[in-house]
Motif scaffolding. Structure first.
Motif, PDB file in Angstrom:
ATOM      1  N   THR A  21      46.168   5.582  12.424  1.00 52.95           N
ATOM      2  CA  THR A  21      46.243   5.611  13.885  1.00 52.95           C
ATOM      3  C   THR A  21      46.896   4.341  14.392  1.00 52.95           C
ATOM      4  O   THR A  21      46.760   3.270  13.794  1.00 52.95           O
ATOM      5  CB  THR A  21      44.840   5.740  14.503  1.00 52.95           C
ATOM      6  N   ASP A  22      47.631   4.486  15.477  1.00 48.94           N
ATOM      7  CA  ASP A  22      48.274   3.347  16.124  1.00 48.94           C
ATOM      8  C   ASP A  22      47.610   3.146  17.479  1.00 48.94           C
ATOM      9  O   ASP A  22      47.881   3.898  18.428  1.00 48.94           O
ATOM     10  CB  ASP A  22      49.769   3.622  16.299  1.00 48.94           C
ATOM     11  N   PRO A  23      46.716   2.148  17.612  1.00 49.35           N
ATOM     12  CA  PRO A  23      46.000   1.942  18.874  1.00 49.35           C
ATOM     13  C   PRO A  23      46.935   1.693  20.056  1.00 49.35           C
ATOM     14  O   PRO A  23      46.610   2.051  21.189  1.00 49.35           O
ATOM     15  CB  PRO A  23      45.133   0.707  18.590  1.00 49.35           C
ATOM     16  N   ALA A  24      48.093   1.113  19.790  1.00 50.40           N
ATOM     17  CA  ALA A  24      49.014   0.770  20.879  1.00 50.40           C
ATOM     18  C   ALA A  24      49.643   2.015  21.508  1.00 50.40           C
ATOM     19  O   ALA A  24      49.782   2.109  22.726  1.00 50.40           O
ATOM     20  CB  ALA A  24      50.105  -0.165  20.363  1.00 50.40           C
ATOM     21  N   THR A  25      50.035   2.976  20.659  1.00 51.94           N
ATOM     22  CA  THR A  25      50.717   4.173  21.165  1.00 51.94           C
ATOM     23  C   THR A  25      49.831   5.417  21.155  1.00 51.94           C
ATOM     24  O   THR A  25      50.180   6.424  21.774  1.00 51.94           O
ATOM     25  CB  THR A  25      51.968   4.460  20.317  1.00 51.94           C
ATOM     26  N   GLY A  26      48.718   5.360  20.425  1.00 50.50           N
ATOM     27  CA  GLY A  26      47.860   6.527  20.294  1.00 50.50           C
ATOM     28  C   GLY A  26      48.349   7.521  19.263  1.00 50.50           C
ATOM     29  O   GLY A  26      47.798   8.621  19.138  1.00 50.50           O
ATOM     30  N   HIS A 128      56.242  11.809   2.741  1.00 50.01           N
ATOM     31  CA  HIS A 128      56.363  12.551   3.991  1.00 50.01           C
ATOM     32  C   HIS A 128      55.005  12.635   4.687  1.00 50.01           C
ATOM     33  O   HIS A 128      53.967  12.817   4.043  1.00 50.01           O
ATOM     34  CB  HIS A 128      56.873  13.967   3.734  1.00 50.01           C
ATOM     35  N   SER A 129      55.028  12.509   5.985  1.00 49.56           N
ATOM     36  CA  SER A 129      53.797  12.584   6.770  1.00 49.56           C
ATOM     37  C   SER A 129      54.076  13.297   8.088  1.00 49.56           C
ATOM     38  O   SER A 129      55.225  13.455   8.500  1.00 49.56           O
ATOM     39  CB  SER A 129      53.257  11.182   7.036  1.00 49.56           C
ATOM     40  N   ILE A 130      53.014  13.745   8.750  1.00 45.96           N
ATOM     41  CA  ILE A 130      53.121  14.362  10.072  1.00 45.96           C
ATOM     42  C   ILE A 130      52.590  13.368  11.094  1.00 45.96           C
ATOM     43  O   ILE A 130      51.470  12.870  10.945  1.00 45.96           O
ATOM     44  CB  ILE A 130      52.325  15.670  10.154  1.00 45.96           C
ATOM     45  N   THR A 131      53.392  13.096  12.116  1.00 51.16           N
ATOM     46  CA  THR A 131      52.985  12.143  13.141  1.00 51.16           C
ATOM     47  C   THR A 131      52.887  12.834  14.497  1.00 51.16           C
ATOM     48  O   THR A 131      53.845  13.480  14.947  1.00 51.16           O
ATOM     49  CB  THR A 131      53.975  10.973  13.237  1.00 51.16           C
TER      50      THR A 131
END
Length: 289
Positions: A21-26, A128-131
């Motif tokens: 998780t990216d707290p800055a962008t959600g 590969h990942s899903i964002t």
């Protein structure tokens, strides 16, 4: 019913899925690199043999050929592992996993070879990942490959719903009956997608999100004509009445169907093997990188 619970904080790992998780962008990113690498090692794929597509374009797997010794080569176990990845974080192998699953009762040496090729593709693309990021704008895509099964002549349906910039639900499935035209196969696929859209709409309402018409995209103008014009013609009177559900949902304003060119229809990746350039484009549109 009441029960005790405790907050374990932001999830990091769940049933084999790594969660970042990216707290800055959600933004939320899902990946399964560790599981893929462990699976590849289990089946002897450790060398960096690159493979950029799961299955080669035009391939048709048939129940004929040299029978596989399933004692030394556990085909069902491998395909089961591929299916698990296909439904959790790797929609790009959904068609391949579904196709291979149809031969678990009597696999051949060729089926085993193709299953290993899918695993090599996963090994190549293990990062590969899903964002998911951005606004929750839901839209769906539906497609079919008419009469693609060489033995039953049934069609393959594909659908995917995208929200927050990535796929949230998807499916690649052999249709339950034979259709007489490409338009009918697309119509049946659209009906299945409409049912999924109804479920997603109810789920959004439970979460307190705004409930509005879901935009759906199809690449067949004839099928769109059947959906938008709720009338019976000599070309559609034989279609099972249960599939006309999609017409009703469209007329009531719960879903809104639009035309999309085949090269831009993300659901295409769920109906057939694609060439490398198109496959990679579809993977990107699924929100994978």
């Amino acid at each position: 019913m009441c029960f005790d619970a405790r907050d374990l904080g932001i999830p990091k790992f769940f049933v084999g899925i790594k969660i970042d998780t990216d707290p800055a962008t959600g933004a939320i990113t899902l990946s399964q690199r560790r599981h893929i690498m462990d699976l590849a090692s289990q089946y002897g794929i450790t060398e960096p043999t690159r493979r950029n597509i799961p299955l080669s374009p035009g391939i048709r797997l048939v129940p004929e050929g040299e029978q596989l010794n399933t004692t030394s080569k556990p085909y069902a176990a491998l395909v089961g592992s591929l299916n698990y990845l296909a439904v959790t974080s790797r929609p790009d192998i959904s068609f391949a996993a579904g196709t291979l699953s149809r031969h678990t009762n009597c696999p051949t040496v060729e089926h085993w070879k193709q299953a290993l090729n899918v695993l090599r593709y996963l090994h190549t693309t293990a990062d590969h990942s899903i964002t998911y990021s951005g606004p929750f704008e839901l839209k769906g895509f539906t497609d079919s490959d008419h009469a693609s099964c060489p033995y039953t002549r049934r069609s393959v349906s594909g659908m995917v719903f995208i929200a927050a910039g990535a796929a949230i639900t998807w499916q690649s499935k052999l249709q339950s009956g034979v259709t007489l035209s490409t338009a009918e196969a697309e119509y049946v696929a659209a009906c299945w997608a409409a049912r999924e859209a109804a479920w997603l709409s109810n789920l959004m309402a439970d979460f307190g999100l705004e409930r509005k018409a879901i935009d759906m995209y199809c690449d067949n103008l004839c099928a769109l004509g059947h959906i938008r014009e709720p009338k019976m013609t000599k070309h559609s009177k034989h279609i099972d009445v249960s599939y006309h559900y999609v017409r009703e949902r469209h007329v009531q304003g719960h879903i809104a169907f639009h035309f999309v060119f085949s090269q831009q229809n993300v659901a295409d990746i769920f109906t057939k093997p694609l060439a490398q350039t198109l496959h990679q484009r579809m993977v990107h549109w699924l929100g994978m990188q």
